[in-house]
Design a protein around this motif. Structure first.
Motif: not given
Ligand code: ADP
Length: 752
Positions: A722, A654, A667, A615, A662, A686-690, A692, A649, A618-619, A652
């Protein structure tokens, strides 16, 4: 001769007096108290001493004996004082007394007994002088130590008790000192003084309540002065009449008549004049110069208007201290709860400790107020009724350092107490002042009850307001959850359909090309590769969904083994290295090597960390930095030690309102229509499962995970952190349950 005879019988009279006193104390009191026992011993030794004095005259006992007996008596008086004044290390007095007696014995052995030296106008022996000096030092020490305690006593009634004792000691010792002299006047005065002193000591030992010495002395002085002053005019007139009589050569009949007339007139005038003087003295010398009724009137008007407990405390204590000039005071509110009477301190004047306390339901302190009367700290310290006050309650009262507690009660319930510190004058509270305080307390009952009701209502209002706010938050959350639910369908169908469409497409191409017979081996490998990647993605998604659903069904089955945090993090990063390089991200690690080995499920932990670090990749836009740091948490909780891992990180960020959401399944912040374009692209959805799954795994390890981030901003890039708290060892689940300690939970719940 007769006078000498009387002198020689004086010791016998003293014996009778002391014996009667001893019997009196013996009959009146149980001998439970140590101080009474020592005092009885002192009396017994005094009797023996006097007997020796009496018979010694006839038998010509060697002179030094009475002195040693006197010293034994002084030793016992010292012990009585030590217990009475509550000196520490009371046994030391034995040693001191014994030493004094030994010294006199040594003096007997070393000094000549017969050589007499002239002193003033009588003769003394060296032994006698040394003996006197030793007695003087011992009794002087007892007296001055008591006097010093009186000077430093905190409360007036306590000081009064010490003052009385010190004066009684002084009179006794003075008597004893006079008995050292041979002059008849000194002997008579000595016996009398010693008897008076001992009577006073007996009174103090056998009754814990002692009259107010200073006020009583003051009153007696005033009485004498007033009586003398009021007689002055009459004396003047009489003197004048006699003087005029002499000048005018009145015959004695006229003088007597004039004297008689003056006396008769004075008889009528004396009493009104005296009481007028007395009133003046009371007013200006005894401090009674305030208008009580006016203050009380203002007070009752003021209290009836107030609805705030704090303000009420200030008004009540303010009025009380205006009348009585106290140093500090507080209003104590009493709340009944299951454990007993909880006391809440509301300071009003001066500085007062605010520690709350709960008194046992049957505490003698609380029960005392059933009598609807003020209670002095003095009573708590010396009245045996309060001897069994629990130590914790006694300590609290000591810390409060109040002089008097006045109950605010309507007769059935005790609502509160007015607690007043010592008066500025250092004088004890007088009975009329205590009843004035009780009147003030009685007037405050209704006001206090109203103020408490009002406060309860306000608290309830506040609670309702808070509940409303909570409800609003819950509603908002429910709305989001609702959205998540419908998003789920969108996300799941998108996520599943994308790879499936790919698979289907490539299979169609494969079939068509095969039918036309134009399929080369190279093409087949390429198309199969595409199909493979798509089905892998499908498989990953389905296994993530399975993992996520497993969280809800029966928790996670974990296999714990000893490993190091460094290894876990390294294995979690390994699959992401290409992405890090492609996206030009810098990865830093700090403190991982310093963490001791820990117990964890290797596979699940690596999976969670991959999700979280993935994550972060990705972000965070290209050229950003990801920092993974670890440290031991300073506090140990029971047997558990915790490590805190932070994945930070420069991405962007949260929005705080999503910090909890999240971690909910499916979600994702932003548009659900986006589907996962690639697992590590910038903002690749992503699917929003990482998260949870990561939370499920970490909580199954008795740890906690939460996020801290100032908010989302693609321009300023505030970044996210985190935080993961993990115990190094797993608690014995049977004993501790699966719950993490409260402090871990509260950190997890903290708003960011
Ligand atoms: P995904 O598969 O969408 O990454 P996650 O459960 O891992 O699903 O994360 C849920 C949401 O939390 C993400 O869609 C993103 O919006 C937010 N998120 C997670 N980690 C970060 C991060 N490091 N910086 C910004 N937003 C984050």
């Amino acid at each position: 001769m007769v006078f000498n005879g009387f002198l020689s019988y004086l010791p016998l009279i003293a014996v009778v007096a002391y014996t009667l006193l001893l019997l009196g104390i013996f009959v009146r009191r149980s001998q439970e108290e140590l101080q009474t026992r020592w005092f009885l011993a002192f009396l017994a030794v005094s009797i023996v001493w006097q007997l020796i004095l009496f018979f010694g005259q006839q038998w010509m006992l060697p002179r030094p004996v009475p002195l040693k007996v006197l010293l034994i008596g002084t030793l016992f008086l010292g012990l009585t004082t030590a217990v009475y004044v509550n000196w520490p290390r009371q046994r030391r007095w034995f040693l001191m007394g014994a030493l004094a007696i030994l010294l006199t014995v040594a003096a007997d052995l070393l000094l000549p007994g017969t050589t007499l030296i002239p002193l003033l106008n009588f003769q003394a022996s060296y032994r006698g002088l040394v003996g006197f000096a030793i007695w003087f030092l011992l009794s002087g020490f007892i007296f001055f130590k008591t006097w010093n305690d009186y000077r430093t006593a905190q409360f007036p009634w306590h000081a009064n008790r010490l003052l009385f004792w010190a004066i009684a000691l002084l009179i006794t010792f003075l008597g004893e000192a006079l008995l050292f002299f041979q002059w008849p006047e000194a002997v008579i005065a000595g016996h009398a003084s010693r008897l008076i002193g001992i009577l006073a000591l007996a009174y103090a030992v056998s009754s814990y309540r002692i009259f107010d010495v200073r006020t009583r002395a003051q009153k007696v002085m005033i009485l004498i002065v007033v009586t003398l002053l009021s007689a002055l005019p009459m004396l003047f007139v009489l003197l004048a009449i006699w003087q005029i009589g002499i000048w005018q050569n009145w015959n004695s009949g006229v003088t007597i008549l004039a004297t008689l007339i003056t006396l008769v007139i004075s008889l009528f005038l004396y009493e009104p004049f005296r009481s007028w003087l007395q009133r003046l003295a009371d007013r200006y010398l005894l401090g009674g110069n305030f208008d009580t009724s006016q203050v009380l009137r203002n007070y009752s008007q003021a209290t009836s208007r107030i609805l705030d407990v704090n303000q009420l405390a200030i008004v009540i204590l303010g009025a009380a201290s205006e009348l009585l000039e106290t140093k500090y005071g507080a209003l104590l509110l009493i709340n009944n709860n299951d454990e007993g009477q909880q006391i809440e301190v509301i300071p009003a004047i001066g500085s007062v400790p605010r520690d709350p306390v709960t008194f046992a339901p049957d505490s003698p302190f609380i029960r005392a107020f059933a009598q609807h009367q003020p209670l002095l700290q003095y009573e708590l310290d010396f009245n045996r009724q309060y001897a069994n006050l629990p130590a914790q309650e006694r300590m609290w009262l000591k810390k409060m350092a109040m002089d008097v507690y006045v109950p605010i009660t309507d007769g059935s319930t005790l609502d509160g107490l007015i607690a007043m510190g010592p008066k500025q004058s250092g004088l004890p509270y007088q009975p009329d002042e205590l009843s004035l305080l009780q009147t003030m307390a009685d007037q405050a009952v209704i006001a206090l009850q109203n103020a408490r009701l009002y406060r309860e209502m306000e608290e309830r209002n506040e609670k309702i307001k808070q509940l409303n706010i909570d409800l609003m938050h819950q509603n908002e959350r429910l709305e989001v959850m609702d959205r998540v639910k419908s998003d789920f369908i969108t996300i799941a169908s998108h996520e599943l359909r994308t790879p499936l469409t790919q698979v289907k497409g490539y299979i169609d191409i494969l079939a068509a090309m095969n039918a036309e017979g134009i399929l080369s081996q190279e093409q087949t490998r390429e198309i199969v590769g595409h199909i493979n990647r798509a089905s892998l993605q499908l498989e990953r998604l389905i296994s993530a969904m399975l993992d996520a659903s497993q969280l809800e069904v029966d928790g996670m089955q974990l296999n714990f083994m000893e490993t190091s945090l460094e290894t876990l993090v390294r294995l979690a990063i390994d699959p992401l290295r290409t992405a890090l390089a492609e996206r030009h991200l810098t990865l830093k690690t700090e403190g991982l090597a310093d963490i001791p080995p820990l117990h964890a499920d290797f596979k699940r932990m690596v999976q969670s960390l991959t999700n979280i670090i993935g994550n972060a990749i990705k972000y965070t836009p290209d050229y950003g930095t990801i920092t993974i740091s670890a440290r031991m948490v300073p506090a140990r909780l029971g047997d558990l030690e915790y490590v805190e891992l932070v994945v930070a990180d420069t991405g962007i960020g949260i929005d705080p309102k999503y910090h909890e959401l999240i971690f909910e399944k499916f979600f994702r912040v932003g548009n659900p229509q986006l589907h996962s374009t690639g697992s590590t692209k910038f903002k690749g959805a992503g699917p929003g499962l990482g998260l949870p799954i990561a939370r499920g795994v970490i909580e199954a390890h008795n740890g906690r995970i939460w996020v801290e981030s100032p908010g989302e901003d693609e321009k300023r890039l505030p970044g996210s952190e985190f935080h993961i708290l993990l115990p190094l060892r797993q608690p014995d689940t049977a004993a501790n349950g699966k719950q993490a300690p409260a402090f871990v939970r509260s950190r997890a719940a903290q708003p960011t």
